[in-house]
Motif scaffolding. Structure first.
Motif, PDB file in Angstrom:
ATOM      1  N   GLN A 172       5.455   0.220 -10.061  1.00  0.00           N
ATOM      2  CA  GLN A 172       6.196  -0.508 -11.090  1.00  0.00           C
ATOM      3  C   GLN A 172       6.678  -1.858 -10.553  1.00  0.00           C
ATOM      4  N   VAL A 173       7.092  -1.876  -9.296  1.00  0.00           N
ATOM      5  CA  VAL A 173       7.540  -3.128  -8.673  1.00  0.00           C
ATOM      6  C   VAL A 173       6.368  -4.088  -8.520  1.00  0.00           C
ATOM      7  N   ALA A 174       5.253  -3.581  -8.014  1.00  0.00           N
ATOM      8  CA  ALA A 174       4.073  -4.430  -7.821  1.00  0.00           C
ATOM      9  C   ALA A 174       3.603  -5.020  -9.140  1.00  0.00           C
ATOM     10  N   LYS A 175       3.622  -4.211 -10.182  1.00  0.00           N
ATOM     11  CA  LYS A 175       3.190  -4.689 -11.495  1.00  0.00           C
ATOM     12  C   LYS A 175       4.089  -5.810 -11.998  1.00  0.00           C
ATOM     13  N   LYS A 176       5.399  -5.629 -11.875  1.00  0.00           N
ATOM     14  CA  LYS A 176       6.337  -6.628 -12.388  1.00  0.00           C
ATOM     15  C   LYS A 176       6.310  -7.917 -11.574  1.00  0.00           C
ATOM     16  N   LEU A 177       6.175  -7.790 -10.235  1.00  0.00           N
ATOM     17  CA  LEU A 177       6.228  -8.966  -9.360  1.00  0.00           C
ATOM     18  C   LEU A 177       4.854  -9.572  -9.096  1.00  0.00           C
ATOM     19  N   GLY A 178       3.809  -8.935  -9.610  1.00  0.00           N
ATOM     20  CA  GLY A 178       2.470  -9.495  -9.474  1.00  0.00           C
ATOM     21  C   GLY A 178       1.843  -9.298  -8.114  1.00  0.00           C
ATOM     22  N   PHE A 179       2.211  -8.200  -7.423  1.00  0.00           N
ATOM     23  CA  PHE A 179       1.638  -7.917  -6.114  1.00  0.00           C
ATOM     24  C   PHE A 179       0.411  -7.010  -6.260  1.00  0.00           C
ATOM     25  N   SER A 180      -0.538  -7.149  -5.351  1.00  0.00           N
ATOM     26  CA  SER A 180      -1.650  -6.220  -5.282  1.00  0.00           C
ATOM     27  C   SER A 180      -1.151  -4.872  -4.780  1.00  0.00           C
ATOM     28  N   LEU A 181      -1.757  -3.797  -5.278  1.00  0.00           N
ATOM     29  CA  LEU A 181      -1.365  -2.452  -4.875  1.00  0.00           C
ATOM     30  C   LEU A 181      -2.600  -1.668  -4.462  1.00  0.00           C
ATOM     31  N   PHE A 182      -2.497  -0.968  -3.320  1.00  0.00           N
ATOM     32  CA  PHE A 182      -3.602  -0.144  -2.833  1.00  0.00           C
ATOM     33  C   PHE A 182      -3.116   1.287  -2.648  1.00  0.00           C
ATOM     34  N   GLU A 183      -3.907   2.233  -3.149  1.00  0.00           N
ATOM     35  CA  GLU A 183      -3.629   3.660  -3.007  1.00  0.00           C
ATOM     36  C   GLU A 183      -4.626   4.226  -2.003  1.00  0.00           C
ATOM     37  N   THR A 184      -4.120   4.794  -0.911  1.00  0.00           N
ATOM     38  CA  THR A 184      -4.964   5.261   0.182  1.00  0.00           C
ATOM     39  C   THR A 184      -4.762   6.753   0.429  1.00  0.00           C
ATOM     40  N   PRO A 185      -5.624   7.369   1.222  1.00  0.00           N
ATOM     41  CA  PRO A 185      -5.341   8.741   1.664  1.00  0.00           C
ATOM     42  C   PRO A 185      -4.108   8.758   2.571  1.00  0.00           C
ATOM     43  N   THR A 186      -3.596   9.945   2.829  1.00  0.00           N
ATOM     44  CA  THR A 186      -2.499  10.087   3.782  1.00  0.00           C
ATOM     45  C   THR A 186      -2.999   9.758   5.186  1.00  0.00           C
ATOM     46  N   GLY A 187      -2.196   9.032   5.936  1.00  0.00           N
ATOM     47  CA  GLY A 187      -2.581   8.636   7.288  1.00  0.00           C
ATOM     48  C   GLY A 187      -2.453   7.135   7.451  1.00  0.00           C
ATOM     49  N   TRP A 188      -1.641   6.712   8.422  1.00  0.00           N
ATOM     50  CA  TRP A 188      -1.363   5.281   8.581  1.00  0.00           C
ATOM     51  C   TRP A 188      -2.600   4.478   8.944  1.00  0.00           C
ATOM     52  N   LYS A 189      -3.611   5.132   9.499  1.00  0.00           N
ATOM     53  CA  LYS A 189      -4.823   4.412   9.899  1.00  0.00           C
ATOM     54  C   LYS A 189      -5.491   3.740   8.705  1.00  0.00           C
ATOM     55  N   TYR A 190      -5.283   4.277   7.498  1.00  0.00           N
ATOM     56  CA  TYR A 190      -5.914   3.671   6.323  1.00  0.00           C
ATOM     57  C   TYR A 190      -5.239   2.367   5.916  1.00  0.00           C
ATOM     58  N   PHE A 191      -3.999   2.171   6.339  1.00  0.00           N
ATOM     59  CA  PHE A 191      -3.326   0.898   6.073  1.00  0.00           C
ATOM     60  C   PHE A 191      -3.756  -0.182   7.070  1.00  0.00           C
ATOM     61  N   GLY A 208       0.830  -1.199   0.000  1.00  0.00           N
ATOM     62  CA  GLY A 208       0.000   0.000   0.000  1.00  0.00           C
ATOM     63  C   GLY A 208       0.864   1.248   0.000  1.00  0.00           C
ATOM     64  N   ARG A 209       0.376   2.292  -0.626  1.00  0.00           N
ATOM     65  CA  ARG A 209       1.039   3.597  -0.579  1.00  0.00           C
ATOM     66  C   ARG A 209      -0.029   4.670  -0.487  1.00  0.00           C
ATOM     67  N   SER A 210       0.338   5.801   0.090  1.00  0.00           N
ATOM     68  CA  SER A 210      -0.579   6.929   0.155  1.00  0.00           C
ATOM     69  C   SER A 210      -0.657   7.608  -1.203  1.00  0.00           C
ATOM     70  N   LEU A 211      -1.736   8.324  -1.433  1.00  0.00           N
ATOM     71  CA  LEU A 211      -1.956   9.027  -2.695  1.00  0.00           C
ATOM     72  C   LEU A 211      -0.756   9.851  -3.142  1.00  0.00           C
ATOM     73  N   PRO A 212      -0.156  10.702  -2.265  1.00  0.00           N
ATOM     74  CA  PRO A 212       0.922  11.566  -2.743  1.00  0.00           C
ATOM     75  C   PRO A 212       2.249  10.839  -2.974  1.00  0.00           C
ATOM     76  N   THR A 213       2.377   9.622  -2.469  1.00  0.00           N
ATOM     77  CA  THR A 213       3.611   8.863  -2.657  1.00  0.00           C
ATOM     78  C   THR A 213       3.770   8.525  -4.134  1.00  0.00           C
ATOM     79  N   SER A 214       4.991   8.599  -4.636  1.00  0.00           N
ATOM     80  CA  SER A 214       5.199   8.388  -6.067  1.00  0.00           C
ATOM     81  C   SER A 214       4.828   6.968  -6.475  1.00  0.00           C
ATOM     82  N   GLY A 215       4.679   6.783  -7.765  1.00  0.00           N
ATOM     83  CA  GLY A 215       4.320   5.477  -8.308  1.00  0.00           C
ATOM     84  C   GLY A 215       5.485   4.528  -8.462  1.00  0.00           C
ATOM     85  N   ALA A 216       6.611   4.798  -7.794  1.00  0.00           N
ATOM     86  CA  ALA A 216       7.775   3.913  -7.918  1.00  0.00           C
ATOM     87  C   ALA A 216       7.437   2.485  -7.506  1.00  0.00           C
TER      88      ALA A 216
END
Length: 552
Positions: free
Chosen positions: A340-359, A329-337
């Motif tokens: 690219q890893v998740a796509k290549k390795l086949g991991f699920s990716l979640f984009e959340t608001p800022t704030g650790w509580k969303y993770f 998981g990454r927050s919205l403002p975090t870059s999409g770096a």
């Protein structure tokens, strides 16, 4: 026998809505008549209503000014409100990640942390009260909203007679009250978290690698709560020379510095690393959950890249060996770096608001194993908070396994996955009205018929105000940031920060993705996006500022 008293109050407050991670206010604000009592009583009542049987509560903080005044107050109020077991860190200290560890491993109902994280301390600085729930993570919106509603109409608080708890010595004090016995235990605030980290990383391997290759590393605790942990783990366990561990004594005002581990406020570490003496450097913030990673000669690892590199090198961390990796998981403002890893390795990716509580809900549902934010926060599902010392040990695990430098690790990552040129421009301490005007200006471009200028030499493909629906709880978070995305994938994001104690802070996030091996200064490459951001926001005219307060 300690008597419980109901104290009637003449003043309630309407400004006690918790932000991204707890209530943060200037010290002088929380010192107002009944201000702290108002919030604490509302918090304690809410916890009792949500968890009617568990009465085991953790208490600690980052050592900032006013903590030692408020900790005895919490003890007295918690005892009067029916809590039966109170656990306090020695000297009142508990880092945020250590708090999460202790809550999770010791069946606490939750914990009250007195921290304003990376905000300044001292009599003229900031103070914070944060509640973490039973999973060890920050209270979700449903809990903080319930607390806030109670604060607005508060007319009383409960408290027992004054008590004397020696915070400088580990041990137990049993209070006989008219509410029954209350056990108050002072514990080692480091031990539980240290033991957990020992199950995640191969610390002897890291120690051997550093010693055999004569690798010098340094750490800057920025006079925050992480200092004793740095000495314990880096010094005692990994064998790092104590003289290389700087600002490791927690101070109420953080030594007059701003305990935020970025290139501006951790300039002392940056200059130290530029000397070329050290191969690895790390700085931590006031409560120990944030980190900044530097390589030899001051090579800076952006937090977005740090998350991506750790994700791409999971095999270097024993904790993930033979364990199902659920996703990242990454927050919205975090870059999409990391995308690219998740796509290549086949991991699920979640984009959340800022704030650790969303993770937190995603980790509890086993949907992500690793997560991070551009605001120098990285962590995994071993706890429900970002964890500065964990991030440092993750990097040392990568270096000791791959036997190469920080710079080599990052540059090889760029070669494989492409590079996200990234920066954040902060306009701090604006007035509330100025912050609202900036956000209104950029929000106007979300209209379907808005004429949006070009972003550099490319057209803007979309402009949206980001909203989020938690896939586990169904909770909705609206107005989380305005996102401009170009047809080539560049992004400019505007967000009103929720971590300030007063006024408004506008954060502008700039991101340009390249697979062509571009070289050059990051700010120079991002300059077309900066010009676009200034144009659509009119922030210079609104704020009267000619430059950001901080650029990272």
């Amino acid at each position: 026998m300690y008597k419980s008293t109901r104290v009637e109050t003449e003043i309630s407050y309407s400004d006690q809505k918790p932000g991204t991670s707890g209530l943060r206010k200037p010290v002088k604000t929380v010192q107002q008549v009944n201000y702290t009592e108002n919030f604490l009583q509302s918090l304690l009542e809410t916890v009792c209503e949500l968890e009617p049987t568990n009465r085991k509560l953790l208490i600690g903080g980052d050592g900032r000014y006013y903590n030692t005044t408020v900790i005895p107050l919490i003890v007295r109020m918690a005892a009067a409100n029916g809590f039966k077991e109170l656990i306090i860190g020695k000297d009142g200290l508990f880092s945020t990640p250590a708090c999460s560890s202790y809550i999770r491993l010791n069946n606490c109902v939750g914990g009250i942390l007195l921290t304003a994280s990376h905000n300044p301390g001292g009599p003229d600085g900031d103070f914070g009260i944060k509640y973490n729930v039973a999973n060890g993570g920050p209270a979700p919106d449903s809990v903080t909203n319930a607390i806030f509603e109670k604060t607005k109409t508060r007319t009383f608080y409960n408290i027992i007679d004054p008590v004397d708890i020696p915070l400088n010595a580990i041990g137990e004090t049993v209070l006989e009250t008219d509410q029954g016995q209350v056990s108050v235990r002072v514990v080692d605030g480091i031990e539980c978290h240290e033991q957990l980290l020992g199950t995640i990383f191969d610390l002897p391997k890291i120690k051997s690698y550093l010693a055999q290759n004569n690798i010098c590393i340094t750490a800057d605790a920025m006079a925050g709560v992480m200092g004793p942990t740095v000495h314990r783990i880096f010094g005692d366990v990994l064998g790092v020379d104590p003289s290389h561990l700087i600002r490791c004594t927690p101070l109420p005002d953080f030594g007059g510095s701003h305990p935020d581990p970025n290139l501006v406020y951790a300039a002392q570490l940056v200059e130290t690393m530029k000397s070329g003496r050290y191969e690895f450097g790390v700085a931590f913030d006031g409560d120990g959950d944030r980190n900044m990673i530097l390589g030899k000669d001051g090579f800076f690892v952006s937090p977005s890249d740090s998350l991506a590199v750790i994700t791409a090198n999971l095999n270097c961390i024993p904790y993930f060996a033979g364990r199902k990796f659920a996703g990242v998981g990454r927050s919205l403002p975090t870059s999409g770096a990391v995308d690219q890893v998740a796509k290549k390795l086949g991991f699920s990716l979640f984009e959340t608001p800022t704030g650790w509580k969303y993770f937190g809900s995603l980790m509890d549902a086993d949907m992500i194993s690793l997560c991070g934010e551009e605001s120098f926060g990285t962590g995994s599902n071993h706890i429900r908070e970002k964890d500065g010392i964990w991030a440092a040990l993750a990097w040392l695990s990568i270096l000791s396994t791959r036997e190469c430098s920080v710079e080599e690790v990052v540059k090889s990552h760029w070669e494989e996955y492409g590079r996200h040129f990234y920066s954040r421009h902060d306009y701090e301490n604006l007035s509330t009205e100025q912050g609202a005007q900036v956000m209104a200006a950029v929000n106007s471009f979300t209209s379907p018929d808005a004429a949006i200028p070009q972003m550099g030499d490319t057209e803007v493909a979309s402009c949206v105000n980001f909203s989020y629906t938690d896939p586990v709880t169904g909770d909705r978070a609206l107005n989380q940031g305005v996102v401009f995305t170009s047809k080539t994938g560049s992004r400019v994001i505007f967000r009103l920060s929720g971590t300030g104690s007063s006024g408004a802070t506008i954060r502008i996030y700039l991101e340009f993705y390249s697979t062509g091996g571009e070289e050059g200064d990051v700010q120079d490459i991002l300059n077309p996006l900066v010009k676009f951001a200034l144009q659509v926001s009119d922030i210079r005219a609104i704020s009267g500022r000619h430059a950001p307060t901080v650029i990272t």
